[in-house]
Design an enzyme around this catalytic site. Structure first.
Site, PDB file in Angstrom:
ATOM      1  N   GLY A   5       0.820  -1.212   0.000  1.00  0.00           N
ATOM      2  CA  GLY A   5       0.000   0.000   0.000  1.00  0.00           C
ATOM      3  C   GLY A   5       0.850   1.256   0.000  1.00  0.00           C
ATOM      4  N   PHE A   6       0.192   2.377   0.189  1.00  0.00           N
ATOM      5  CA  PHE A   6       0.874   3.677   0.171  1.00  0.00           C
ATOM      6  C   PHE A   6       1.942   3.758   1.272  1.00  0.00           C
ATOM      7  CE2 PHE A   6       0.142   7.978   2.270  1.00  0.00           C
ATOM      8  CZ  PHE A   6       1.220   8.586   1.647  1.00  0.00           C
ATOM      9  N   TYR A  27     -14.501   1.364  10.199  1.00  0.00           N
ATOM     10  CA  TYR A  27     -13.077   1.703  10.285  1.00  0.00           C
ATOM     11  C   TYR A  27     -12.722   2.157  11.699  1.00  0.00           C
ATOM     12  CZ  TYR A  27      -8.646   4.012   9.005  1.00  0.00           C
ATOM     13  OH  TYR A  27      -7.332   4.402   8.919  1.00  0.00           O
ATOM     14  N   LYS A  74     -13.473  -6.774   9.749  1.00  0.00           N
ATOM     15  CA  LYS A  74     -12.789  -8.071   9.895  1.00  0.00           C
ATOM     16  C   LYS A  74     -11.267  -7.884   9.751  1.00  0.00           C
ATOM     17  CE  LYS A  74     -16.162 -11.432   8.168  1.00  0.00           C
ATOM     18  NZ  LYS A  74     -16.467 -12.328   7.036  1.00  0.00           N
ATOM     19  N   LYS A 104       2.990 -13.220  19.542  1.00  0.00           N
ATOM     20  CA  LYS A 104       3.087 -13.951  20.812  1.00  0.00           C
ATOM     21  C   LYS A 104       3.890 -15.238  20.629  1.00  0.00           C
ATOM     22  CE  LYS A 104      -0.011 -16.493  23.856  1.00  0.00           C
ATOM     23  NZ  LYS A 104      -1.382 -16.991  23.936  1.00  0.00           N
ATOM     24  N   ASP A 120      -4.161 -12.738   3.101  1.00  0.00           N
ATOM     25  CA  ASP A 120      -5.168 -11.875   3.723  1.00  0.00           C
ATOM     26  C   ASP A 120      -5.018 -12.000   5.238  1.00  0.00           C
ATOM     27  OD1 ASP A 120      -7.728 -10.961   4.772  1.00  0.00           O
ATOM     28  OD2 ASP A 120      -8.379 -10.971   2.676  1.00  0.00           O
ATOM     29  N   VAL A 121      -4.864 -10.873   5.931  1.00  0.00           N
ATOM     30  CA  VAL A 121      -4.609 -10.929   7.381  1.00  0.00           C
ATOM     31  C   VAL A 121      -5.786 -11.474   8.187  1.00  0.00           C
ATOM     32  CG1 VAL A 121      -2.798  -9.160   7.575  1.00  0.00           C
ATOM     33  CG2 VAL A 121      -5.225  -8.486   7.702  1.00  0.00           C
ATOM     34  N   THR A 173      -1.999  11.385   6.383  1.00  0.00           N
ATOM     35  CA  THR A 173      -0.670  11.340   5.775  1.00  0.00           C
ATOM     36  C   THR A 173      -0.817  11.199   4.263  1.00  0.00           C
ATOM     37  OG1 THR A 173       0.172  10.352   7.786  1.00  0.00           O
ATOM     38  CG2 THR A 173       1.551  10.142   5.839  1.00  0.00           C
TER      39      THR A 173
END
Ligand code: NAD
Ligand code: UDP
Length: 308
Positions: A10-11, A143, A89, A103, A56-57, A173
């Site tokens: 991403g940016f 968000y 999600k 962890k 995908d996280v 930013t």
């Protein structure tokens, strides 16, 4: 060190990957390419310390790393509202998966939180001890609340499992590699000005934001991760505060564009003002922004000239 950057295509993530490689680290760039692009990191792909992972996280992953920078999450209202359920999600399950990873391998982990945790702030400028004024059921909530839960998860993994966390609250930013269709105000105005299209001000343009140039932000991330004194949350942003009307005029002046300004309806829950109090970042990180709005806009305009 081996650093994992989620949202690395991403940016902000792409600039961070570049900085970490320059500092001599190994970088694992993880992204699902929702708002990220391969072009953002194309110039890094020949570096033998750089590795790309399409993932995908919201799904767990097993990796061996020393540090995690958790940036995965669309940041522009247009993109995070496209699939709000997915956005929440990404923040919540992404945090759980990355904290679980931290962890397991005893990695230090940084959360890219946001000034949106303050919502439409009733306190100005915003300090870290302000709890915010957030609508839990509005169009920005996927968000804002997702990022708030992520902060809670970070604190609880720290208290309960001694995970070595860091939290930065990022204020608006901008800079090169924002998408042309990103939808955020700086890229919108610059692209509109360069194309000779009308600049779209939402509302009457009196709402304020504080704009930080990307290089300053990346420096703050690195300093936050390299120190052992505080875990955060720490505000990071540029305290210079501008109305959207002032920003529009600055972009018109600096591009020399003849575009006109038009007014469109203000989206729901749009914060009326925002400015970080950065005393904590100054004291604890010895950090403050170095690039003013004029210089940052100039660099960003030069970038967009090459692609518009
Ligand atoms: P961006 O949209 O350019 O970058 C987000 C990256 O995350 C993209 O590459 C996207 O493809 C990736 N991503 C999204 N969902 C994902 C998922 N489920 N799995 C894996 N990757 C996923 O936005 P940005 O401006 O670079 O923001 C980066 C981080 O900083 C975000 O977490 C954002 O909330 C935070 N932040 C940014 C700003 C800002 O002004 N730029 C302000 C506050 C917070
Ligand atoms: N905005 C605007 N015109 C645009 C895009 C955004 O006037 O084309 C306004 C928006 O309503 C908000 C401010 O600019 O008040 C910053 O919007 P952005 O989406 O960049 O970030 P955020 O609202 O998340 O701070």
């Amino acid at each position: 060190m081996r650093c994992l950057v989620t949202g690395g295509a991403g940016f902000l993530g792409s600039h961070l990957c570049e900085r970490l490689l320059n500092d001599g680290h190994e970088v694992l760039c993880l992204d699902n390419y929702f708002t990220g692009r391969l072009q953002n990191i194309a110039h890094l792909r020949d570096n033998r310390n750089f590795e790309l992972i399409r993932h995908d996280v919201t799904e767990p992953i097993l990796l061996e790393v020393d540090r995690i920078f958790n940036l995965a999450c669309p940041a522009s209202p247009v993109h995070y509202q496209f699939n709000p359920v997915k956005t929440i999600k990404t923040s919540v399950m992404g945090a759980i998966n990355m904290l679980g990873l931290a962890k397991r391998v005893h990695a230090r982990i940084l959360q890219a939180s946001t000034s949106e945790v303050y919502g439409d702030p009733a306190v100005h400028p915003q300090k870290e001890d302000y709890w915010g004024n957030v609508n839990p059921i509005g169009i920005r909530s996927c968000y804002d609340e997702g990022k708030r839960v992520a902060e809670t998860l970070f604190m609880d993994y720290h208290r309960q499992n001694k995970v070595d966390i860091r939290i930065v609250r990022i204020f608006n930013t901008y800079g090169p590699r924002m998408l042309m269709n990103d939808g955020r105000v700086v890229s919108n105005f610059i692209v509109q000005a360069l194309k000779g299209e009308d600049l779209t001000i939402y509302g009457d343009g009196s709402q304020t934001r504080s704009f930080c140039y990307v290089d300053d932000m990346v420096e703050a991330f690195v300093r936050m991760m390299d120190q052992d004194e505080i875990i955060g949350p720490v505000n990071v942003g540029n305290p210079g505060e501008f109305t959207m009307l002032e920003l529009a005029h600055a972009v018109l002046d600096q591009t020399g564009s003849k575009s006109k300004i038009v007014y469109q309806p203000l989206p729901g829950d749009d914060p009326k003002m925002r400015r970080p109090d950065i005393s904590l970042a100054k004291k604890a990180l010895g950090w403050e922004p170095k690039v003013n709005l004029f210089d940052g806009l100039q660099k960003t305009i030069e970038y967009f000239k090459t692609i518009v």
